[in-house]
Write an enzyme that holds these catalytic residues in place. Structure first.
Site, PDB file in Angstrom:
ATOM      1  N   ARG A 222      -9.942   1.559   8.595  1.00 47.25           N
ATOM      2  CA  ARG A 222      -9.449   0.230   8.922  1.00 47.25           C
ATOM      3  C   ARG A 222     -10.502  -0.633   9.585  1.00 47.25           C
ATOM      4  O   ARG A 222     -10.221  -1.751  10.003  1.00 47.25           O
ATOM      5  CB  ARG A 222      -8.272   0.375   9.862  1.00 47.25           C
ATOM      6  CG  ARG A 222      -7.036  -0.369   9.419  1.00 47.25           C
ATOM      7  CD  ARG A 222      -5.958  -0.070  10.428  1.00 47.25           C
ATOM      8  NE  ARG A 222      -4.786  -0.829  10.192  1.00 47.25           N
ATOM      9  CZ  ARG A 222      -3.778  -0.447   9.417  1.00 47.25           C
ATOM     10  NH1 ARG A 222      -3.841   0.678   8.746  1.00 47.25           N
ATOM     11  NH2 ARG A 222      -2.720  -1.206   9.318  1.00 47.25           N
TER      12      ARG A 222
ATOM     13  N   LYS B  97       0.839  -1.213   0.000  1.00 43.28           N
ATOM     14  CA  LYS B  97       0.000   0.000   0.000  1.00 43.28           C
ATOM     15  C   LYS B  97       0.870   1.258   0.000  1.00 43.28           C
ATOM     16  O   LYS B  97       0.659   2.153  -0.808  1.00 43.28           O
ATOM     17  CB  LYS B  97      -0.915   0.031   1.243  1.00 43.28           C
ATOM     18  CG  LYS B  97      -1.897  -1.128   1.308  1.00 43.28           C
ATOM     19  CD  LYS B  97      -2.810  -1.016   2.526  1.00 43.28           C
ATOM     20  CE  LYS B  97      -2.096  -1.076   3.868  1.00 43.28           C
ATOM     21  NZ  LYS B  97      -1.399  -2.340   4.130  1.00 43.28           N
TER      22      LYS B  97
ATOM     23  N   ARG C  53      -1.183  -8.620  13.354  1.00 43.84           N
ATOM     24  CA  ARG C  53      -1.706  -7.593  12.437  1.00 43.84           C
ATOM     25  C   ARG C  53      -2.549  -8.238  11.346  1.00 43.84           C
ATOM     26  O   ARG C  53      -3.577  -7.694  10.938  1.00 43.84           O
ATOM     27  CB  ARG C  53      -0.542  -6.790  11.837  1.00 43.84           C
ATOM     28  CG  ARG C  53       0.048  -5.796  12.838  1.00 43.84           C
ATOM     29  CD  ARG C  53       1.448  -5.356  12.445  1.00 43.84           C
ATOM     30  NE  ARG C  53       1.528  -4.756  11.132  1.00 43.84           N
ATOM     31  CZ  ARG C  53       2.651  -4.663  10.421  1.00 43.84           C
ATOM     32  NH1 ARG C  53       3.789  -5.141  10.900  1.00 43.84           N
ATOM     33  NH2 ARG C  53       2.638  -4.111   9.235  1.00 43.84           N
TER      34      ARG C  53
ATOM     35  N   ARG D 207      11.587  -6.070   4.537  1.00 46.45           N
ATOM     36  CA  ARG D 207      11.387  -4.610   4.483  1.00 46.45           C
ATOM     37  C   ARG D 207      12.352  -3.885   5.417  1.00 46.45           C
ATOM     38  O   ARG D 207      12.590  -4.302   6.540  1.00 46.45           O
ATOM     39  CB  ARG D 207       9.953  -4.251   4.878  1.00 46.45           C
ATOM     40  CG  ARG D 207       9.792  -2.737   5.029  1.00 46.45           C
ATOM     41  CD  ARG D 207       8.375  -2.279   5.071  1.00 46.45           C
ATOM     42  NE  ARG D 207       7.595  -2.872   6.144  1.00 46.45           N
ATOM     43  CZ  ARG D 207       6.294  -2.744   6.252  1.00 46.45           C
ATOM     44  NH1 ARG D 207       5.618  -2.085   5.332  1.00 46.45           N
ATOM     45  NH2 ARG D 207       5.661  -3.298   7.250  1.00 46.45           N
TER      46      ARG D 207
ATOM     47  N   ARG E  17      11.090  -2.214  11.009  1.00 48.26           N
ATOM     48  CA  ARG E  17      10.065  -1.546  11.820  1.00 48.26           C
ATOM     49  C   ARG E  17       9.780  -2.360  13.072  1.00 48.26           C
ATOM     50  O   ARG E  17       9.819  -3.586  13.030  1.00 48.26           O
ATOM     51  CB  ARG E  17       8.781  -1.391  10.986  1.00 48.26           C
ATOM     52  CG  ARG E  17       8.317   0.024  10.870  1.00 48.26           C
ATOM     53  CD  ARG E  17       7.284   0.171   9.794  1.00 48.26           C
ATOM     54  NE  ARG E  17       6.008  -0.446  10.115  1.00 48.26           N
ATOM     55  CZ  ARG E  17       4.957  -0.449   9.306  1.00 48.26           C
ATOM     56  NH1 ARG E  17       5.039   0.141   8.137  1.00 48.26           N
ATOM     57  NH2 ARG E  17       3.833  -1.030   9.658  1.00 48.26           N
TER      58      ARG E  17
HETATM   59  P1  AP5 Z   1       4.826  -1.662   1.764  1.00 47.84           P
HETATM   60  O1  AP5 Z   1       4.506  -0.763   0.610  1.00 47.84           O
HETATM   61  O2  AP5 Z   1       5.640  -1.097   2.881  1.00 47.84           O
HETATM   62  O3  AP5 Z   1       3.487  -2.370   2.322  1.00 47.84           O
HETATM   63  P2  AP5 Z   1       2.239  -1.807   3.117  1.00 47.84           P
HETATM   64  O4  AP5 Z   1       1.025  -2.444   2.557  1.00 47.84           O
HETATM   65  O5  AP5 Z   1       2.279  -0.286   3.154  1.00 47.84           O
HETATM   66  O6  AP5 Z   1       2.543  -2.436   4.533  1.00 47.84           O
HETATM   67  P3  AP5 Z   1       2.410  -1.902   6.013  1.00 47.84           P
HETATM   68  O7  AP5 Z   1       3.001  -2.950   6.877  1.00 47.84           O
HETATM   69  O8  AP5 Z   1       2.982  -0.504   6.144  1.00 47.84           O
HETATM   70  O9  AP5 Z   1       0.878  -1.848   6.202  1.00 47.84           O
HETATM   71  P4  AP5 Z   1       0.104  -1.891   7.524  1.00 47.84           P
HETATM   72  O10 AP5 Z   1      -1.277  -1.655   7.061  1.00 47.84           O
HETATM   73  O11 AP5 Z   1       0.343  -3.074   8.356  1.00 47.84           O
HETATM   74  O12 AP5 Z   1       0.786  -0.688   8.368  1.00 47.84           O
HETATM   75  P5  AP5 Z   1       0.373   0.837   8.642  1.00 47.84           P
HETATM   76  O13 AP5 Z   1       1.590   1.645   8.564  1.00 47.84           O
HETATM   77  O14 AP5 Z   1      -0.820   1.235   7.859  1.00 47.84           O
HETATM   78  O15 AP5 Z   1       5.561  -2.952   1.160  1.00 47.84           O
HETATM   79  C1  AP5 Z   1       6.071  -3.973   2.009  1.00 47.84           C
HETATM   80  C2  AP5 Z   1       7.460  -4.452   1.501  1.00 47.84           C
HETATM   81  O16 AP5 Z   1       7.301  -5.106   0.239  1.00 47.84           O
HETATM   82  C3  AP5 Z   1       8.468  -3.309   1.259  1.00 47.84           C
HETATM   83  O17 AP5 Z   1       9.731  -3.748   1.652  1.00 47.84           O
HETATM   84  C4  AP5 Z   1       8.405  -3.064  -0.254  1.00 47.84           C
HETATM   85  O18 AP5 Z   1       9.623  -2.591  -0.766  1.00 47.84           O
HETATM   86  C5  AP5 Z   1       8.065  -4.466  -0.784  1.00 47.84           C
HETATM   87  N1  AP5 Z   1       7.201  -4.420  -1.987  1.00 47.84           N
HETATM   88  C6  AP5 Z   1       6.165  -3.557  -2.216  1.00 47.84           C
HETATM   89  N2  AP5 Z   1       5.569  -3.824  -3.406  1.00 47.84           N
HETATM   90  C7  AP5 Z   1       6.251  -4.886  -3.927  1.00 47.84           C
HETATM   91  C8  AP5 Z   1       6.121  -5.639  -5.153  1.00 47.84           C
HETATM   92  N3  AP5 Z   1       5.177  -5.334  -6.063  1.00 47.84           N
HETATM   93  N4  AP5 Z   1       6.957  -6.672  -5.349  1.00 47.84           N
HETATM   94  C9  AP5 Z   1       7.923  -6.980  -4.437  1.00 47.84           C
HETATM   95  N5  AP5 Z   1       8.110  -6.293  -3.270  1.00 47.84           N
HETATM   96  C10 AP5 Z   1       7.276  -5.260  -3.023  1.00 47.84           C
HETATM   97  O19 AP5 Z   1      -0.131   0.728  10.160  1.00 47.84           O
HETATM   98  C11 AP5 Z   1       0.755   0.434  11.215  1.00 47.84           C
HETATM   99  C12 AP5 Z   1       0.027   0.480  12.539  1.00 47.84           C
HETATM  100  O20 AP5 Z   1      -0.514   1.803  12.770  1.00 47.84           O
HETATM  101  C13 AP5 Z   1      -1.191  -0.447  12.702  1.00 47.84           C
HETATM  102  O21 AP5 Z   1      -0.818  -1.750  13.070  1.00 47.84           O
HETATM  103  C14 AP5 Z   1      -1.986   0.296  13.785  1.00 47.84           C
HETATM  104  O22 AP5 Z   1      -1.419   0.073  15.058  1.00 47.84           O
HETATM  105  C15 AP5 Z   1      -1.771   1.755  13.435  1.00 47.84           C
HETATM  106  N6  AP5 Z   1      -2.805   2.257  12.502  1.00 47.84           N
HETATM  107  C16 AP5 Z   1      -2.598   2.726  11.242  1.00 47.84           C
HETATM  108  N7  AP5 Z   1      -3.761   3.114  10.681  1.00 47.84           N
HETATM  109  C17 AP5 Z   1      -4.732   2.870  11.603  1.00 47.84           C
HETATM  110  C18 AP5 Z   1      -6.147   3.044  11.604  1.00 47.84           C
HETATM  111  N8  AP5 Z   1      -6.797   3.531  10.510  1.00 47.84           N
HETATM  112  N9  AP5 Z   1      -6.837   2.688  12.708  1.00 47.84           N
HETATM  113  C19 AP5 Z   1      -6.207   2.198  13.799  1.00 47.84           C
HETATM  114  N10 AP5 Z   1      -4.868   1.999  13.873  1.00 47.84           N
HETATM  115  C20 AP5 Z   1      -4.134   2.336  12.785  1.00 47.84           C
END
Ligand code: AP5
Ligand code: ZN
Length: 217
Positions: free
Chosen positions: A88, A13, A172, A127, A161
């Site tokens: 979410r 994402k 998660r 990552r 991270r």
């Molecule tokens: P990456 O692009 O980093 O993936 P992502 O989907 O953004 O993964 P996240 O782990 O950041 O998502 P998440 O939803 O768990 O975390 P968030 O920060 O929102 O890609 C992953 C890896 O793959 C990278 O190394 C990249 O280089 C590689 N890659 C990408 N595309 C590729 C491809 N096509 N081919 C090969 N490799 C590829 O949330 C974190 C925390 O914040 C939550 O757990 C929660 O505690 C809190 N939080 C956030 N939003 C909310 C909300 N709305 N409500 C409540 N709590 C929240």
């Protein structure tokens, strides 16, 4: 255009949101990045949410919705935005609908990045994230930085991270299935969802996402 990007942890994402936002000239709004920026700056909000993030839980809706609303109210988001990691759960999705309706707006599209769990584990294990700005992400195999351990964008140090430990990733994922996946059904009823197969090179996933967006008129 007002777009929501949804998908399990590690689906890409953040990676796609950065590329799509640039392409569409709209801001990339990631609630995860906003929380992590608050944590690294030591703000009161950061202190409040720090342990929730490191344990992989969800931050309470009131806190999250208020923070997202604040960000969406900034001038650069007046013409549209790409939301990553928000909403979410159903309550957040309803809160977003209300916020948009107050301004006479609605969502244009919801992109659902589809990826199997074994690929989630592989992507998250490899990552590396910039300590200065968590939107700068790399992958040891798929997207290695030019110099090992150093961010190509800002020179910051790259680390794993806090919530990318295997046990936390499993938690998660479980929360994703239970709380977040239902929003796909909610948006499907509104005819907004496009499913994007996301196991493909980054540029190909971007191409698929662009193709799935409604034509701009
Ligand atoms: P990456 O692009 O980093 O993936 P992502 O989907 O953004 O993964 P996240 O782990 O950041 O998502 P998440 O939803 O768990 O975390 P968030 O920060 O929102 O890609 C992953 C890896 O793959 C990278 O190394 C990249 O280089 C590689 N890659 C990408 N595309 C590729 C491809 N096509 N081919 C090969 N490799 C590829 O949330 C974190 C925390 O914040 C939550 O757990 C929660 O505690 C809190 N939080 C956030 N939003 C909310 C909300 N709305 N409500 C409540 N709590 C929240
Ligand atoms: Zn950086």
């Amino acid at each position: 255009m007002r777009i929501v990007l949804v998908g399990p942890p590690g689906a890409g994402k953040g990676t796609q949101a950065a590329l799509l936002a640039e392409r569409l000239s709209i801001p990339h709004i990631s609630t995860g990045d906003l929380f992590r920026a608050n944590i690294s700056q030591g703000t009161e909000l950061g202190e409040q949410v720090k342990s929730i993030l490191s344990e992989g839980g969800l931050v309470p809706d009131e806190v999250t919705v208020a923070m997202a609303a604040d960000r969406m109210a900034r001038p650069d988001a007046a013409g549209g935005f790409l939301l990553d990691g928000f909403p979410r759960n159903i309550a957040q999705a309803k809160a977003l609908d209300e916020l948009l309706a107050e301004g006479g707006h609605a969502l244009d599209a919801v992109l659902d990045l589809e990826i199997p769990e074994d690929e989630v584990v592989r992507r998250i294990a490899g990552r590396r994230t910039c300590v200065k700005d968590s939107s700068h992400t790399f992958h040891v195999q798929n997207k290695p930085p030019r110099a090992p351990g150093v961010c190509d964008v800002c020179g910051g140090e790259l680390q794993q991270r806090d919530d990318d430990r295997e046990e936390t990733v499993r938690k998660r994922l479980a929360i994703y299935h239970e709380e977040t996946e239902p929003i796909i059904g909610y948006y499907r009823e509104q005819g907004l969802v496009s499913t994007i197969p996301a196991v493909a090179p980054v540029v190909e996933v971007t191409r698929r996402a662009i193709e799935a967006l409604p034509a701009r008129g």
